[in-house]
Write a protein that holds these residues in place. Sequence first.
Motif, PDB file in Angstrom:
ATOM      1  N   ALA A 179      30.981  41.661  36.816  1.00 41.37           N
ATOM      2  CA  ALA A 179      32.177  41.126  36.091  1.00 41.37           C
ATOM      3  C   ALA A 179      33.040  40.394  36.756  1.00 41.37           C
ATOM      4  O   ALA A 179      34.175  40.041  36.057  1.00 41.37           O
ATOM      5  CB  ALA A 179      32.695  42.560  35.485  1.00 41.37           C
ATOM      6  N   GLY A 180      32.961  40.203  38.021  1.00 45.10           N
ATOM      7  CA  GLY A 180      34.029  39.457  38.755  1.00 45.10           C
ATOM      8  C   GLY A 180      33.800  38.003  38.483  1.00 45.10           C
ATOM      9  O   GLY A 180      32.868  37.505  37.999  1.00 45.10           O
ATOM     10  N   GLU A 236      43.296  44.857  33.065  1.00 45.87           N
ATOM     11  CA  GLU A 236      43.885  44.760  34.553  1.00 45.87           C
ATOM     12  C   GLU A 236      42.948  44.341  35.500  1.00 45.87           C
ATOM     13  O   GLU A 236      41.677  44.848  35.069  1.00 45.87           O
ATOM     14  CB  GLU A 236      44.255  46.489  35.055  1.00 45.87           C
ATOM     15  CG  GLU A 236      45.258  46.745  34.209  1.00 45.87           C
ATOM     16  CD  GLU A 236      45.686  48.259  34.548  1.00 45.87           C
ATOM     17  OE1 GLU A 236      44.759  48.968  34.859  1.00 45.87           O
ATOM     18  OE2 GLU A 236      46.845  48.605  34.851  1.00 45.87           O
ATOM     19  N   VAL A 237      43.222  43.511  36.540  1.00 48.96           N
ATOM     20  CA  VAL A 237      42.261  42.886  37.403  1.00 48.96           C
ATOM     21  C   VAL A 237      42.594  43.263  38.790  1.00 48.96           C
ATOM     22  O   VAL A 237      44.113  43.371  38.940  1.00 48.96           O
ATOM     23  CB  VAL A 237      41.737  41.607  37.148  1.00 48.96           C
ATOM     24  CG1 VAL A 237      41.123  41.228  35.966  1.00 48.96           C
ATOM     25  CG2 VAL A 237      43.237  40.747  37.154  1.00 48.96           C
ATOM     26  N   ILE A 238      41.892  43.277  39.650  1.00 46.03           N
ATOM     27  CA  ILE A 238      42.432  43.071  41.194  1.00 46.03           C
ATOM     28  C   ILE A 238      42.194  41.888  41.444  1.00 46.03           C
ATOM     29  O   ILE A 238      41.011  41.289  41.361  1.00 46.03           O
ATOM     30  CB  ILE A 238      41.802  44.278  41.760  1.00 46.03           C
ATOM     31  CG1 ILE A 238      42.358  44.373  43.199  1.00 46.03           C
ATOM     32  CG2 ILE A 238      40.251  44.185  41.988  1.00 46.03           C
ATOM     33  CD1 ILE A 238      41.923  45.751  43.885  1.00 46.03           C
ATOM     34  N   SER A 239      42.900  41.194  42.100  1.00 45.93           N
ATOM     35  CA  SER A 239      42.750  39.670  42.445  1.00 45.93           C
ATOM     36  C   SER A 239      43.050  39.437  43.849  1.00 45.93           C
ATOM     37  O   SER A 239      44.106  39.953  44.515  1.00 45.93           O
ATOM     38  CB  SER A 239      43.776  39.010  41.567  1.00 45.93           C
ATOM     39  OG  SER A 239      44.041  37.586  41.667  1.00 45.93           O
ATOM     40  N   ALA A 240      42.586  38.327  44.523  1.00 44.77           N
ATOM     41  CA  ALA A 240      43.049  37.709  45.793  1.00 44.77           C
ATOM     42  C   ALA A 240      43.089  35.986  45.468  1.00 44.77           C
ATOM     43  O   ALA A 240      42.240  35.542  44.948  1.00 44.77           O
ATOM     44  CB  ALA A 240      42.061  37.869  46.507  1.00 44.77           C
ATOM     45  N   GLU A 254      38.557  37.265  41.263  1.00 48.37           N
ATOM     46  CA  GLU A 254      39.154  38.584  40.576  1.00 48.37           C
ATOM     47  C   GLU A 254      38.056  39.472  39.974  1.00 48.37           C
ATOM     48  O   GLU A 254      36.894  38.944  39.754  1.00 48.37           O
ATOM     49  CB  GLU A 254      39.989  38.110  39.452  1.00 48.37           C
ATOM     50  CG  GLU A 254      41.314  37.446  39.573  1.00 48.37           C
ATOM     51  CD  GLU A 254      42.005  36.875  38.409  1.00 48.37           C
ATOM     52  OE1 GLU A 254      43.155  36.665  38.557  1.00 48.37           O
ATOM     53  OE2 GLU A 254      41.525  37.292  37.214  1.00 48.37           O
ATOM     54  N   GLU A 255      38.401  40.737  39.834  1.00 45.07           N
ATOM     55  CA  GLU A 255      37.534  41.481  39.242  1.00 45.07           C
ATOM     56  C   GLU A 255      37.968  42.481  38.401  1.00 45.07           C
ATOM     57  O   GLU A 255      39.159  43.067  38.975  1.00 45.07           O
ATOM     58  CB  GLU A 255      36.764  42.416  40.550  1.00 45.07           C
ATOM     59  CG  GLU A 255      35.402  43.262  39.896  1.00 45.07           C
ATOM     60  CD  GLU A 255      34.505  43.662  41.119  1.00 45.07           C
ATOM     61  OE1 GLU A 255      35.168  44.153  42.127  1.00 45.07           O
ATOM     62  OE2 GLU A 255      33.519  44.006  40.881  1.00 45.07           O
ATOM     63  N   PRO A 256      37.694  42.923  37.198  1.00 42.93           N
ATOM     64  CA  PRO A 256      38.397  43.929  36.584  1.00 42.93           C
ATOM     65  C   PRO A 256      38.585  45.333  37.170  1.00 42.93           C
ATOM     66  O   PRO A 256      37.432  45.497  37.960  1.00 42.93           O
ATOM     67  CB  PRO A 256      37.739  43.861  35.048  1.00 42.93           C
ATOM     68  CG  PRO A 256      36.716  42.856  35.375  1.00 42.93           C
ATOM     69  CD  PRO A 256      36.481  42.353  36.612  1.00 42.93           C
TER      70      PRO A 256
END
Lengths: 602, 126
Positions: A179-180, A236-240, A254-256
């Motif tokens: 899903a990223g 919500e995502v975790i992102s770089a 990103e990845e949720p």
Amino acid sequence: MVTLVTAAIVSVGLSEFYFSYEDTQRSVTRLEADKASAAAVSIDQFVQGILDDLREVRKPATNSTERLQSFLALLRRQSQISQLTYLNASGIACVAAYSIEVNEIDTTRCEGDRSTSKEFLGAKAARQYFGSVIYNERDSRPHMIVAVAEDEPGAGVVIADVDLGAVLDAIKRAQIGTAGYAYAIDSRGELIAHPNSNLVLGHKNFADLPQVSAALGPGAAAADVVTTGRDPDGREVISAYQSVDPPGWWVFVEEPLSEAFAPIGAAMWRTAALLIAFLMLAILVSVLLARNLVKPIESIQAAAARIGSGALNQRIEVRSSDELGALAEEFNRMAARLQTYYADLENEVQERTRELATALGDLDQKSRELEAASRHKSEFLANMSHELRTPLNAISGFSQVLRKQLFGEINEKQAEYLEDILASARDLLSLIDDVLDLAKVESGQIELRLAPFSLPEALERGVVSVRERAIRGDITITLSSDPAIGTVVGDERRIRQVIFNLLSNAVKFTPPGGAIDVSAKELDGEVRISVRDTGPGIPLEDRDRIFEEFQQAAAGKEQIEGTGLGLALSKRLVELHDGRIWVESDLGHGSTFTFTLGAKAA
Amino acid sequence: MAEQQILVVEDNEKNMKLVRDVLQATGYSTLEASTAGRAIALAVEHSPALVLMDIRLSGMDGLEALKQLRMDSRTERIPVLAVTAQAMKGDRDRFMEAGFDGYLSKPIDIDELLEAVARFCKRGDG
């Protein structure tokens, strides 16, 4: 205990979960950062490559044909550029070359004014310009206008239509997980590349997303991690992110969260399941322990309480081979012993009660017998008194008749004998009275009539009653009473009886020419009455015996007859008054009899 | 003056003799009874001036005899003296309470006896 186990398991689970969350986040963000970095490098290389290529065609050309030739050379070499256009200094398009081979399409004619276009103005201003992403209708690939200023002064601007497929590929390569995804934006937040081309076509601006605004914000690092990002749908995502500069782009990977932490979620569920399982196990074990450990104890406790409240036949039913079983067994033995002892005790008590009842019955019988005996004794005393007095009446009476000479004269000797007979009769009568009194005292039949009376007067009367005999025996009697002593409390008749007895004895045992002194004084709160004589005295060994019934000192016996009961009676009477009586004697020189009247008399 | 008649109730021969002799020697005549029954009969018959009553008698005792004398109108006014060897503490009070006119304890004092007799006989005279 269950609580302890639960707390332990839960805390272990929570810490495990926390640490794996941290680990997962760290590894996800590291992966994202790596991907972002790799994508950024690819894009940078691509952009630099394009710029390097364009450096060839931005050199001034001597004429339009030469420029066209260099354009075509580049187009042949660089497939990512599909069109090159030269705008002269006025912004008029003068050379145009296309990568596709269509006749007469390439031109060196100056036609079309693009002096107000963004690319012209941007390149003139900043020597190079990157335009918006557009999709070519022909091949549905992203394109971008890149414009660079001609190196030669006064020259124009070279505009390239660049295929951004490489950028899109780099972006697609940077995708992580299922899903990223990754994307690239320009410095305004507008999408440059995104797996979803519709978003790019729609000129979507991502500047409002938290992670994007963080990257575009002042002072932001060239590369960083944002854990609180959102995707356009609000998840919500975790992102770089990583910047690509030039051209001032940003690559985001990103990845949720739900996806990133799916493994943790699974681990969490596993942990929770394990935790619950262990909890159940702990509760089960606790219950079993309680059943095996607490129940026997409770059972022992309850039985002990019942035994304590008297149910001695109570036994504990704990069948186990451990210490509790032993305890219960010991407890049962103790209860059994207790029961035995108790039964014995009850028997003992019953036995004793029976004995006591018997003893009481005996006592009652004895008491009745004693009562009867006492009654018999009283009757006996009354009879004895009567029977003794009856003959004495005749003795005394006839003697008196003779002495009165009612029936003729008597001579002196006969008169003397009559006196002797009468004196003996008086002694005998006195003896009878003493015996009766003593008997009454012994059987508790005498009751004192306590009243105040004058002691000096009682002493006086005592002296008077023996004076006649004393004179006859040539004995001097003196009375030396302490004047402070007046009235005392006692049974006057009995005290006088004692005084008379002592005086009577003194007179009896004092030889002619002797002296008797009667005195009364107060000492230590008690009144002391003493009768001192100058008689033969009493040997030490006789001084106690003379107060016993029918006892008389040997020395006295050979001298004068006595009743022998006077002192015994006196002792009893004095003691009835809570007093004491004793004798002090100097053998051969006399005796002093003293009695006290206790506090009662004061 | 006719001799005053005194009824002596006494079951002891010697004591009877003592009282009789003393009384007769001092001018009284005596009636003698050794039982209460006899005494009551004599009292009814002779109405003596005084009765000297022994208490302890075989059969009816002196106290009962006194009661009977007092119940009979012919003898109820005759003074009765208790002359007795029952001389323990409380006896005097007991007899005086029972209704005797006087009490003499044995052994008797002859002077006391004569004095008492004289006292009651004089009163009987009056």
